[in-house]
Motif scaffolding. Sequence first.
Motif, PDB file in Angstrom:
ATOM      1  N   ILE A 371      57.844   2.057 -54.943  1.00 33.65           N
ATOM      2  CA  ILE A 371      57.590   0.735 -55.900  1.00 33.65           C
ATOM      3  C   ILE A 371      59.443   0.625 -56.885  1.00 33.65           C
ATOM      4  O   ILE A 371      60.034   1.311 -57.508  1.00 33.65           O
ATOM      5  CB  ILE A 371      57.031  -0.151 -56.908  1.00 33.65           C
ATOM      6  CG1 ILE A 371      55.098   0.520 -56.409  1.00 33.65           C
ATOM      7  CG2 ILE A 371      57.186  -0.993 -57.295  1.00 33.65           C
ATOM      8  CD1 ILE A 371      54.550   0.204 -57.048  1.00 33.65           C
ATOM      9  N   LEU A 372      60.059  -0.485 -55.849  1.00 28.65           N
ATOM     10  CA  LEU A 372      61.494  -0.453 -56.250  1.00 28.65           C
ATOM     11  C   LEU A 372      61.790  -0.239 -58.066  1.00 28.65           C
ATOM     12  O   LEU A 372      61.973   0.550 -58.736  1.00 28.65           O
ATOM     13  CB  LEU A 372      62.530  -2.118 -56.198  1.00 28.65           C
ATOM     14  CG  LEU A 372      63.215  -1.948 -56.308  1.00 28.65           C
ATOM     15  CD1 LEU A 372      64.530  -0.762 -55.611  1.00 28.65           C
ATOM     16  CD2 LEU A 372      64.325  -3.815 -56.366  1.00 28.65           C
ATOM     17  N   SER A 373      60.687  -0.999 -58.767  1.00 32.14           N
ATOM     18  CA  SER A 373      60.793  -0.746 -60.051  1.00 32.14           C
ATOM     19  C   SER A 373      60.315  -0.205 -61.124  1.00 32.14           C
ATOM     20  O   SER A 373      60.408   0.610 -62.191  1.00 32.14           O
ATOM     21  CB  SER A 373      60.569  -2.147 -60.685  1.00 32.14           C
ATOM     22  OG  SER A 373      58.967  -2.073 -60.860  1.00 32.14           O
ATOM     23  N   GLU A 374      60.028   1.014 -60.401  1.00 29.14           N
ATOM     24  CA  GLU A 374      59.149   1.951 -60.649  1.00 29.14           C
ATOM     25  C   GLU A 374      60.125   3.346 -60.664  1.00 29.14           C
ATOM     26  O   GLU A 374      60.619   4.018 -61.336  1.00 29.14           O
ATOM     27  CB  GLU A 374      57.828   2.142 -60.219  1.00 29.14           C
ATOM     28  CG  GLU A 374      56.531   1.858 -60.572  1.00 29.14           C
ATOM     29  CD  GLU A 374      56.628   1.211 -61.920  1.00 29.14           C
ATOM     30  OE1 GLU A 374      55.891   2.527 -62.292  1.00 29.14           O
ATOM     31  OE2 GLU A 374      56.597   0.647 -62.657  1.00 29.14           O
ATOM     32  N   THR A 375      61.063   2.950 -59.447  1.00 29.79           N
ATOM     33  CA  THR A 375      61.924   4.423 -59.046  1.00 29.79           C
ATOM     34  C   THR A 375      63.131   3.959 -59.454  1.00 29.79           C
ATOM     35  O   THR A 375      63.358   4.545 -59.590  1.00 29.79           O
ATOM     36  CB  THR A 375      61.384   4.589 -57.466  1.00 29.79           C
ATOM     37  OG1 THR A 375      62.110   3.935 -56.529  1.00 29.79           O
ATOM     38  CG2 THR A 375      60.088   5.354 -57.369  1.00 29.79           C
ATOM     39  N   GLY A 376      63.718   2.356 -58.905  1.00 34.02           N
ATOM     40  CA  GLY A 376      65.536   2.495 -58.577  1.00 34.02           C
ATOM     41  C   GLY A 376      65.591   2.965 -57.664  1.00 34.02           C
ATOM     42  O   GLY A 376      66.846   2.390 -57.940  1.00 34.02           O
ATOM     43  N   VAL A 377      64.398   2.834 -56.925  1.00 33.19           N
ATOM     44  CA  VAL A 377      65.617   3.063 -55.605  1.00 33.19           C
ATOM     45  C   VAL A 377      64.460   2.758 -54.675  1.00 33.19           C
ATOM     46  O   VAL A 377      63.619   1.583 -54.357  1.00 33.19           O
ATOM     47  CB  VAL A 377      65.228   4.603 -54.788  1.00 33.19           C
ATOM     48  CG1 VAL A 377      65.688   5.365 -53.854  1.00 33.19           C
ATOM     49  CG2 VAL A 377      65.196   5.629 -55.187  1.00 33.19           C
ATOM     50  N   LYS A 378      66.011   1.329 -53.764  1.00 35.99           N
ATOM     51  CA  LYS A 378      65.612   0.675 -52.454  1.00 35.99           C
ATOM     52  C   LYS A 378      64.611   1.411 -51.446  1.00 35.99           C
ATOM     53  O   LYS A 378      65.268   2.119 -50.669  1.00 35.99           O
ATOM     54  CB  LYS A 378      66.336  -0.361 -51.957  1.00 35.99           C
ATOM     55  CG  LYS A 378      65.821  -1.382 -51.179  1.00 35.99           C
ATOM     56  CD  LYS A 378      67.634  -2.768 -51.439  1.00 35.99           C
ATOM     57  CE  LYS A 378      66.706  -3.110 -50.106  1.00 35.99           C
ATOM     58  NZ  LYS A 378      66.219  -4.677 -50.850  1.00 35.99           N
TER      59      LYS A 378
END
Length: 853
Positions: A371-378
């Motif tokens: 999940i983007l908001s959790e990992t900061g990775v797209k």
Amino acid sequence: MEKNQELEWVEAQQIEIGVDLVAAAKRQLQFLSAVDRSRFLYESPSLERAIYRYNAYWLPLLAKHSESPLLDGPLVVPFDCEWIWHCHRLNPVRYKSDCEELYGKILDNSNVKSTIGSSCSRETEEVWNELYPEEPFNFNSTSESQEDVSKVLSGLEKYTKYDLVSAVKRQGPFFYQVSRPHMGNEIFLQEAVARYKGFLYLIKSNREKSLKRFCVPTYDIDLIWHSHQLHPLSYCKDLKKILGVVLEHDDTDSDRTKGKKLDNGFSGTTKQWEDTFGTRYWRAGVMYRGNCPSPLVLNPYSASTNTIRDDVVSSQDCQNIVHLPELKTVEVLLEFVEVKNIPEGLKGNLFVQFMKSQPDAIFNSKWKLSILSETGVKQVASFQCEPKGDLKLELICCRSSNIPITRTPLTLGSVSLPLGLDDILVPSSKLSMERWLELKPVSDHVSSKPISLRVAISFTVPHPAQRELHMFSSRELSRWTSFLPSCTRMQRSKGWTQVTDEAGNDVINLQLRDSLKAKVGKNNIPTSKEVIGIKMSGESCHLAEFVKTGWSLIDGQWLLDLQQKSSEDDHLFKLVGKRLVRFYQGRKLDYEPKNCEKHNREQDFMSAIEFSAEYPYGRAVALFDLKFGVIKIKEEWMLVPGILTAFLLLHTWKKKGYNSLTVNEEKLEADTDHERVQKSGKEEMTMNLTNLSSSSTDLKANVSEGIAVVPIKEEDSKENITMSLNQDKLSSHCDQNTVKSGGRGNMVKSGGCGGCGAGGCGSECGNMVKSGGCGGGCGGGCGNIVNSGGCGGCGGEILAKSGGCGGSGGCGGCGGGCGSFGYKTAQPNEGKQTDGSIAGKELPAACGMECNK
């Protein structure tokens, strides 16, 4: 989408365009398809000759016609001149300056028709012949004399100094990227026009803020942008009104190395788009497809009455023997953007597991994505599935346990996302959706506020799916019966082979046996072998017999000609009916490997390529994996002849090899003992069904199109193991040595884009987790999950660290590091262009384009 973001999008849609861009895009696709069938215009000497004709005859004729119409109807542009004109107009700033310098004004296409589909070229040809009696209107590529080709532009009074040869080279690969079935769909193009307006709005905002940003389009946007530029007067007028200047279409910058202009352009465009409009920039079906396949022939096919026959089998005749229910597919791009209302103590290692809630012949396993908001990775997933049923999403938390290095998964909630035709094709869907979905909590854990997941998903328009058939010999089935329930219905006598479809359903049973046919009369040529089939209805039928030069299929309607191959190319043999199909060793054209796969398995494959007036350079219609008995067939008419051809080849594959496919009938005996993966029991069955070839150090996937390759195992608690993607979708892939399954690329990367940037394009060489950039290409190498290396030498980065693919070196120029796996990762668009094409043309993500060369 927040309220302010929604207002930004509404304002962007107020941009006015003076051209019907949907209709213009359809015309462009039709024209590019015609050019691709006439590839002599890509190369010398025809290219130089066409450039000369364009400067010496077409532009002067167009200038005269614009001053005073030379005929009552529209002017029709000669085909070769139209191609050069097309490429010239795609540098709108240069085209404008050239026209104004040479003719005093912009030469427009407002009263000009293409030769493609035009019925009024005769009037133009008469005018042409009056003005240029020494030069024929129609370009003849086969009658060029050296004297004609050697004419130099410098002898002309007016000609552009623009390097049109280089412009053609850059534009040549564009059609491959936009030639997919959904590109001409009305709904798809309408949404592409809306996205083009959003793209222009970003550039307008940057100019108003005096920000220098290099904006990069995806391929849907680039198709519409090209269509706009092909109307030069309207383009100049519209862009001056929108931006105050004519927007340049820079397709000359080809350096896509990490950190360079193109690389940064796409990541910046993606971020600006998503911050401004609150929707995802990447879309299904608009990302980079990989490099253009290598051509099989240099000279186009020309129809011959000695080759093509009139008594061809029709698709209806085929269905009388083999009937497969209709199967459609859509490409899906899925991203989990944000999650909220997570209970205290459970934040941290979250991911989403997804699968189809109903059986799906194309996509039938469980996969997971961060999940983007959790990992900061797209991180995105691209896959193909049937347009029916629901996609079930489960939010899972990997909690730390008392045992070091292990984690206990906890399901926090689930929700279903409909993927039926009624959900995809309704006008309001616009082939995409982004919304908050409230999860249904599990019984043993309920939070005060319902957990919600923000999901972004897009799809292509449904189109007929490629069929995948599997062949099993009676000997194999005797060992695998408990794993294949449907196999119990098959006759078990020696020599029988069962053919099943994607879902394991019976299709037909085949047997190669000595012919029972008696010799009657002098003209009746006896055969020693024949193929008998048993349909699913239980009815038996005679399908093939060995004749003098090969095999006669379906009562003589097809001939599998095994005579010595022609010297014109390297095809092994051919199938002749009303259509001509040639067979080549290895994976060719659309089946060409797009990743870092090792090439030592190419001898296991055989590609069936159709040649016709419509496809003079060939098109792939089937692929045989002879090692695993898997047949992929794109066209319905190829089903029966394809099955029979593969069946006959499988009997010679292991013991005789390709070199033994001769007219000698003794070499085509019933060999039911051809080898598969040397394993036993359930593991062997699993590997065959998923079409995986494995070893302890190199786990590759040869799965059906659209299926990813890193499934979640119950015993696998490793965090964030994502899946790889279909090789011809978002990016190129590498053979990755994942924990349990191999992968052709990665589920996460995607990048890819369309074309030139309003500035160029960036790209990403994604690793298993991060995404690749639209438009940029990645030539970098790719390592495995444990360490780097890989083909082309992914430079010393392991997947647990950041780093992008990109540098050169190694296999075909793969280099650079592979991006991170689950921690700090490289940002989108780290990569290097690999084919020298225009900005934004390539996508990336997992290293690999160069590695196939």
